[in-house]
Design a protein around this motif. Sequence first.
Motif, mmCIF file in Angstrom:
data_model
loop_
_atom_site.group_PDB
_atom_site.id
_atom_site.type_symbol
_atom_site.label_atom_id
_atom_site.label_comp_id
_atom_site.label_asym_id
_atom_site.label_seq_id
_atom_site.Cartn_x
_atom_site.Cartn_y
_atom_site.Cartn_z
ATOM 1 N N ASP A 84 11.609 -7.590 -4.139
ATOM 2 C CA ASP A 84 10.650 -6.499 -3.953
ATOM 3 C C ASP A 84 9.753 -6.441 -5.198
ATOM 4 O O ASP A 84 10.200 -6.078 -6.282
ATOM 5 C CB ASP A 84 11.401 -5.183 -3.770
ATOM 6 N N HIS A 85 8.488 -6.792 -5.002
ATOM 7 C CA HIS A 85 7.555 -6.844 -6.126
ATOM 8 C C HIS A 85 6.654 -5.614 -6.191
ATOM 9 O O HIS A 85 5.751 -5.574 -7.039
ATOM 10 C CB HIS A 85 6.678 -8.099 -6.026
ATOM 11 N N THR A 86 6.862 -4.624 -5.328
ATOM 12 C CA THR A 86 5.910 -3.509 -5.261
ATOM 13 C C THR A 86 6.521 -2.119 -5.441
ATOM 14 O O THR A 86 5.823 -1.219 -5.915
ATOM 15 C CB THR A 86 5.169 -3.523 -3.906
ATOM 16 N N SER A 87 7.779 -1.926 -5.079
ATOM 17 C CA SER A 87 8.342 -0.576 -5.151
ATOM 18 C C SER A 87 8.479 -0.125 -6.605
ATOM 19 O O SER A 87 8.828 -0.918 -7.482
ATOM 20 C CB SER A 87 9.700 -0.520 -4.446
ATOM 21 N N PRO A 88 8.225 1.145 -6.875
ATOM 22 C CA PRO A 88 8.191 1.615 -8.269
ATOM 23 C C PRO A 88 9.560 1.773 -8.921
ATOM 24 O O PRO A 88 9.662 1.737 -10.140
ATOM 25 C CB PRO A 88 7.495 2.979 -8.155
ATOM 26 N N ASP A 89 10.610 1.971 -8.132
ATOM 27 C CA ASP A 89 11.937 2.221 -8.701
ATOM 28 C C ASP A 89 12.936 1.280 -8.025
ATOM 29 O O ASP A 89 13.761 1.694 -7.211
ATOM 30 C CB ASP A 89 12.326 3.684 -8.481
ATOM 31 N N VAL A 90 12.833 0.002 -8.362
ATOM 32 C CA VAL A 90 13.671 -1.004 -7.715
ATOM 33 C C VAL A 90 14.400 -1.829 -8.762
ATOM 34 O O VAL A 90 13.849 -2.133 -9.825
ATOM 35 C CB VAL A 90 12.830 -1.932 -6.798
ATOM 36 N N GLU A 91 15.650 -2.150 -8.486
ATOM 37 C CA GLU A 91 16.408 -3.060 -9.329
ATOM 38 C C GLU A 91 16.921 -4.189 -8.450
ATOM 39 O O GLU A 91 17.166 -4.008 -7.262
ATOM 40 C CB GLU A 91 17.585 -2.346 -9.998
ATOM 41 N N THR A 95 0.805 -1.223 0.000
ATOM 42 C CA THR A 95 0.000 0.000 0.000
ATOM 43 C C THR A 95 0.838 1.274 0.000
ATOM 44 O O THR A 95 0.378 2.313 -0.460
ATOM 45 C CB THR A 95 -0.928 0.026 1.230
ATOM 46 N N ALA A 96 2.052 1.198 0.518
ATOM 47 C CA ALA A 96 2.927 2.373 0.577
ATOM 48 C C ALA A 96 4.356 1.954 0.259
ATOM 49 O O ALA A 96 5.230 1.968 1.114
ATOM 50 C CB ALA A 96 2.853 3.030 1.955
ATOM 51 N N PRO A 97 4.616 1.551 -0.982
ATOM 52 C CA PRO A 97 5.959 1.100 -1.339
ATOM 53 C C PRO A 97 6.990 2.211 -1.182
ATOM 54 O O PRO A 97 6.650 3.401 -1.179
ATOM 55 C CB PRO A 97 5.807 0.676 -2.806
ATOM 56 N N VAL A 98 8.235 1.826 -1.032
ATOM 57 C CA VAL A 98 9.312 2.798 -0.867
ATOM 58 C C VAL A 98 9.416 3.635 -2.144
ATOM 59 O O VAL A 98 9.607 3.086 -3.229
ATOM 60 C CB VAL A 98 10.642 2.084 -0.570
ATOM 61 N N PRO A 99 9.322 4.962 -2.037
ATOM 62 C CA PRO A 99 9.200 5.793 -3.245
ATOM 63 C C PRO A 99 10.514 6.270 -3.845
ATOM 64 O O PRO A 99 10.496 7.042 -4.800
ATOM 65 C CB PRO A 99 8.393 6.986 -2.717
ATOM 66 N N ILE A 100 11.655 5.845 -3.305
ATOM 67 C CA ILE A 100 12.936 6.318 -3.824
ATOM 68 C C ILE A 100 13.689 5.162 -4.492
ATOM 69 O O ILE A 100 13.292 4.008 -4.351
ATOM 70 C CB ILE A 100 13.791 6.925 -2.695
ATOM 71 N N PRO A 101 14.770 5.446 -5.203
ATOM 72 C CA PRO A 101 15.509 4.360 -5.867
ATOM 73 C C PRO A 101 16.021 3.317 -4.872
ATOM 74 O O PRO A 101 16.598 3.645 -3.839
ATOM 75 C CB PRO A 101 16.665 5.089 -6.554
ATOM 76 N N LEU A 102 15.803 2.050 -5.223
ATOM 77 C CA LEU A 102 16.184 0.922 -4.376
ATOM 78 C C LEU A 102 17.044 -0.048 -5.181
ATOM 79 O O LEU A 102 16.748 -0.344 -6.337
ATOM 80 C CB LEU A 102 14.946 0.154 -3.921
ATOM 81 N N THR A 103 18.077 -0.542 -4.552
ATOM 82 C CA THR A 103 18.849 -1.640 -5.121
ATOM 83 C C THR A 103 18.777 -2.808 -4.145
ATOM 84 O O THR A 103 19.178 -2.666 -2.985
ATOM 85 C CB THR A 103 20.313 -1.247 -5.369
ATOM 86 N N VAL A 104 18.251 -3.918 -4.610
ATOM 87 C CA VAL A 104 18.078 -5.118 -3.792
ATOM 88 C C VAL A 104 19.108 -6.158 -4.235
ATOM 89 O O VAL A 104 19.087 -6.594 -5.390
ATOM 90 C CB VAL A 104 16.653 -5.683 -3.936
ATOM 91 N N ILE A 105 19.997 -6.533 -3.339
ATOM 92 C CA ILE A 105 21.008 -7.553 -3.623
ATOM 93 C C ILE A 105 20.608 -8.835 -2.897
ATOM 94 O O ILE A 105 20.340 -8.803 -1.691
ATOM 95 C CB ILE A 105 22.401 -7.087 -3.169
ATOM 96 N N PHE A 106 20.557 -9.943 -3.633
ATOM 97 C CA PHE A 106 20.159 -11.214 -3.025
ATOM 98 C C PHE A 106 21.042 -12.332 -3.555
ATOM 99 O O PHE A 106 21.737 -12.185 -4.563
ATOM 100 C CB PHE A 106 18.688 -11.518 -3.318
ATOM 101 N N SER A 107 21.010 -13.460 -2.864
ATOM 102 C CA SER A 107 21.825 -14.606 -3.263
ATOM 103 C C SER A 107 21.063 -15.902 -3.018
ATOM 104 O O SER A 107 20.480 -16.089 -1.946
ATOM 105 C CB SER A 107 23.140 -14.637 -2.481
ATOM 106 N N ARG A 108 21.096 -16.793 -3.978
ATOM 107 C CA ARG A 108 20.479 -18.118 -3.808
ATOM 108 C C ARG A 108 21.275 -18.983 -2.840
ATOM 109 O O ARG A 108 20.777 -20.015 -2.401
ATOM 110 C CB ARG A 108 20.348 -18.816 -5.168
ATOM 111 N N ARG A 109 22.475 -18.571 -2.498
ATOM 112 C CA ARG A 109 23.290 -19.287 -1.513
ATOM 113 C C ARG A 109 23.051 -18.768 -0.100
ATOM 114 O O ARG A 109 23.697 -19.234 0.840
ATOM 115 C CB ARG A 109 24.770 -19.160 -1.871
ATOM 116 N N ASP A 110 22.146 -17.840 0.051
ATOM 117 C CA ASP A 110 21.845 -17.272 1.367
ATOM 118 C C ASP A 110 21.253 -18.360 2.252
ATOM 119 O O ASP A 110 20.162 -18.869 1.991
ATOM 120 C CB ASP A 110 20.860 -16.113 1.201
#
Length: 263
Positions: free
Chosen positions: A223-230, A198-213
Amino acid sequence: MPPVPARGHHLLAATGLRTRARHRAEVGTLGHPSGPPATATALGELGSPLSGVRLVGALPRLARAPRGDGHLVVDIPGWKAPELSGAPLRGYLRRMGYDARGWGFGTNTGDPRRDVERLARSVLELVDEKGAPASLVGWSLGGVIAREVARRHPDAVRRVITYGTPVTGGPRHTTVARAYRRGPDPDARRVAERLEPTAPVPIPLTVIFSRRDGIVAWQACLDHTSPDVEHVEVSSTHIGMGIDPDVWAVVADRLAVSPAPSA
């Protein structure tokens, strides 16, 4: 973004001379979390110190990262992690030209509601002092706190970069919660889960993830909702992310991006 290693260069990537990071333009088809990481993945965390070996090999390419513009970068540790855990990354960012600082509250004890309030106050004071927005870099639960501060005070935050940070499901999708039957404040998790769609983060986001986590299910980091996410995928354990050269390279690369001009 750092270049994706070509086929046949796996040895160079293993030594840190080349990156393993991959930009993920579409994450909608990557699935959703169904629980904590598998036991075998969790056991892989025992190999976390090997990230230090790759870090040594990566020093030449890390030195070639874009230079910083001196803006404030606040680094937030993960759950139960001391502030010192982010010192290597902060040291690198300072050498690259940023005013990189710890969050100032020592070990992250797992009270995100309290920590969001006090970090927000600190960031607002620092931003007022510096006269320019800050970037926030958060590891695991630290990223949850960074996202919430940015959600509440978007004018004070230039960019958020998270690694190993659960966006959905909170402790349900972590090995720590399964092992100890407790985790960070569950009420804060429920609040965050209501806010995400309902209130996604409105600024540029960089999400780093790993399948080995082996600590946080990697699908929970998407992140499936924020408008400016990579999204950027690395090949690191959760604990190893703090000294993973590919994480450092992505952080330096994205911090160097100039903010979009105000409308």
